[in-house]
Design an enzyme around this catalytic site. Sequence first.
Site, PDB file in Angstrom:
ATOM      1  N   LYS A  56      -5.939 -22.400   2.401  1.00  0.00           N
ATOM      2  CA  LYS A  56      -5.225 -23.044   1.285  1.00  0.00           C
ATOM      3  C   LYS A  56      -5.926 -24.322   0.846  1.00  0.00           C
ATOM      4  CE  LYS A  56      -1.514 -25.708   2.238  1.00  0.00           C
ATOM      5  NZ  LYS A  56      -1.603 -27.087   1.742  1.00  0.00           N
TER       6      LYS A  56
ATOM      7  N   ARG B 184       4.765 -22.389   0.581  1.00  0.00           N
ATOM      8  CA  ARG B 184       3.648 -23.130  -0.046  1.00  0.00           C
ATOM      9  C   ARG B 184       2.348 -22.834   0.691  1.00  0.00           C
ATOM     10  NH1 ARG B 184       4.639 -29.341  -0.940  1.00  0.00           N
ATOM     11  NH2 ARG B 184       2.501 -28.981  -1.595  1.00  0.00           N
TER      12      ARG B 184
HETATM   13  C1  EPZ Z   1      -5.470 -33.130   2.836  1.00  0.00           C
HETATM   14  O1  EPZ Z   1      -4.544 -34.025   2.245  1.00  0.00           O
HETATM   15  C2  EPZ Z   1      -4.705 -31.838   3.088  1.00  0.00           C
HETATM   16  N1  EPZ Z   1      -4.227 -31.295   1.817  1.00  0.00           N
HETATM   17  C3  EPZ Z   1      -3.524 -32.110   4.016  1.00  0.00           C
HETATM   18  O2  EPZ Z   1      -2.905 -30.852   4.293  1.00  0.00           O
HETATM   19  C4  EPZ Z   1      -4.067 -32.681   5.331  1.00  0.00           C
HETATM   20  O3  EPZ Z   1      -2.977 -32.991   6.171  1.00  0.00           O
HETATM   21  C5  EPZ Z   1      -4.883 -33.943   5.036  1.00  0.00           C
HETATM   22  O4  EPZ Z   1      -5.939 -33.634   4.110  1.00  0.00           O
HETATM   23  C6  EPZ Z   1      -5.510 -34.533   6.295  1.00  0.00           C
HETATM   24  O5  EPZ Z   1      -6.309 -33.584   6.905  1.00  0.00           O
HETATM   25  C7  EPZ Z   1      -5.106 -30.667   1.005  1.00  0.00           C
HETATM   26  O6  EPZ Z   1      -6.283 -30.535   1.303  1.00  0.00           O
HETATM   27  C8  EPZ Z   1      -4.535 -30.083  -0.262  1.00  0.00           C
HETATM   28  P1  EPZ Z   1      -6.079 -37.610   3.138  1.00  0.00           P
HETATM   29  P2  EPZ Z   1      -5.057 -35.433   1.611  1.00  0.00           P
HETATM   30  O7  EPZ Z   1      -6.488 -38.144   1.813  1.00  0.00           O
HETATM   31  O8  EPZ Z   1      -6.375 -35.221   0.943  1.00  0.00           O
HETATM   32  C9  EPZ Z   1      -4.179 -41.898   3.264  1.00  0.00           C
HETATM   33  C10 EPZ Z   1      -1.106 -29.369   4.600  1.00  0.00           C
HETATM   34  O9  EPZ Z   1      -0.152 -29.360   5.393  1.00  0.00           O
HETATM   35  N2  EPZ Z   1      -4.838 -42.118   1.960  1.00  0.00           N
HETATM   36  O10 EPZ Z   1      -7.125 -37.346   4.178  1.00  0.00           O
HETATM   37  O11 EPZ Z   1      -3.960 -36.011   0.835  1.00  0.00           O
HETATM   38  C11 EPZ Z   1      -3.033 -40.892   3.141  1.00  0.00           C
HETATM   39  O12 EPZ Z   1      -1.861 -41.529   2.696  1.00  0.00           O
HETATM   40  C12 EPZ Z   1      -1.521 -30.661   3.919  1.00  0.00           C
HETATM   41  O13 EPZ Z   1      -1.794 -28.350   4.314  1.00  0.00           O
HETATM   42  C13 EPZ Z   1      -4.807 -43.399   1.415  1.00  0.00           C
HETATM   43  O14 EPZ Z   1      -4.239 -44.325   2.002  1.00  0.00           O
HETATM   44  O15 EPZ Z   1      -5.262 -36.270   2.958  1.00  0.00           O
HETATM   45  C14 EPZ Z   1      -2.893 -40.377   4.544  1.00  0.00           C
HETATM   46  O16 EPZ Z   1      -2.099 -41.274   5.291  1.00  0.00           O
HETATM   47  C15 EPZ Z   1      -0.622 -31.824   4.280  1.00  0.00           C
HETATM   48  N3  EPZ Z   1      -5.398 -43.610   0.207  1.00  0.00           N
HETATM   49  C16 EPZ Z   1      -4.339 -40.401   5.062  1.00  0.00           C
HETATM   50  O17 EPZ Z   1      -5.070 -41.259   4.177  1.00  0.00           O
HETATM   51  C17 EPZ Z   1      -6.037 -42.613  -0.477  1.00  0.00           C
HETATM   52  O18 EPZ Z   1      -6.576 -42.867  -1.565  1.00  0.00           O
HETATM   53  C18 EPZ Z   1      -4.997 -39.033   5.050  1.00  0.00           C
HETATM   54  O19 EPZ Z   1      -4.937 -38.568   3.717  1.00  0.00           O
HETATM   55  C19 EPZ Z   1      -6.058 -41.310   0.100  1.00  0.00           C
HETATM   56  C20 EPZ Z   1      -5.454 -41.085   1.320  1.00  0.00           C
END
Ligand code: EPZ
Length: 430
Positions: free
Chosen positions: A28, A406
Amino acid sequence: MSNSNPQPALEIIGRNPLQGTVKISGAKNSALAIMAGTLLCADDCRLSNMPSLADINTMGQVLASLGVKIKKIGSNWEFNPRDLKAIKAPYELVSQLRASFFVIGPILTRLGVAQVPLPGGCAIGSRPVELHVRGLQAMGANVTIEHGVVNASVKGSSGRLKGANIFLDYPSVGATETIMMAATLADGETVIENAAKEPEIVDLANFCNSMGAKISGAGTDSIVIKGVERLHSTDYQIIPDRIEAGTFLVAGAITHSEIFVTSVNHDHLIPVIAKLSEIGCKVIQEDENTLRTLPGELKASDIETLPHPGFPTDMQAQFMALLTISEGNSLVTETVFENRLRHVAELKRMGANIKVKGNSAHVVGVSMLSGAPVMATDLRASAALVLAGLAANGKTIVQGLQHLDRGYENLEQKLQGLGAKIQRLSDYQS
Ligand code: EPZ
């Protein structure tokens, strides 16, 4: 108290050993980013091994709203973005699927202007995007946020983003993907330091390179992208979903069953296999893309979620379900998202002994869970409740299936194929 309107629900009769083989679908989180990546090229692209999921369909609607023509034949999708004209992704879709924010990089780098609504928070956290925005600004974009919309445009007459050296304060998966995609068509070289290293990043880089991009270092913490003028058509196969695969491995462990999980990439599951082995369920590589679970006595183990190659946050809830019946005390610490322990309350309804303090959960293994009606709160929490239901004594009813659908393709059919006593009730009334 009965709820007024009947809801779909999964009914699970627990303590039923599993056997046989389950085939894993396409990833996904890779497919969502790569779908955004199809906007980078004016020619058509074909993606195979696409999973059939609600999130994937929503992303397809976002692309269609931007003018992309899409054809679907089974798990093969064809995208024709020749008529990409709209620069604004619709709020009602972006608010449902935060991954749709990933279109901002491709639209901006192709058209020089993009307007994408800020993705809302969700059950697991506030989900900010400032790392995405700062990366685009470093590449020469003007970015303002007004009325909940991120407005990005390229400064200067060239209309092209400029290569830049970008250090990510946090190895954000989404920010790495946004910047990497934007950089493919930028003028010059971009280096992303402290980049995310998840397998989905490598898959996106391989997809972009199959269209003629020049990306190296994906999978390490330093990714180099040399901008090119334009990209060309490609046919690309999505990698298997390591989180779906991990979820089924836990299903084998929690029911003390020997099952085969096929169409997987073993290398993407190393932290999950290591942790399962530590808890007492060995996982062996049966052949090139098949794993076999060898169940054993379940013992407590500590888990701390980390960016890849650490233990994946998307497997935390599923492992917590396993640890509720693993002998001894386990400490589960969620470091990636600020609110991803919401499955604890529902697991406790099933007899689990868990205490939450801050972003950690202290789990004391019990000999048996008991089936109960439970409510899913987010995607991976719903998977955890299904797993707990497979192990529990008696009947479990899992509601809130909109979360499950989802991210899991035909979960109950796949579990039925392994012999689980599980069925989807279309109109459950509690
Ligand atoms: C991706 O989300 C995945 N989703 C998530 O999978 C996954 O849990 C996550 O990566 C971590 O591996 C998709 O790929 C569609 P991040 P993403 O940016 O890109 C903070 C699932 O269950 N952050 O690595 O949103 C953020 O708040 C989903 O399939 C900032 O602070 O993850 C989080 O605490 C859930 N500022 C941490 O980093 C930013 O600009 C990790 O987020 C971006 C992120």
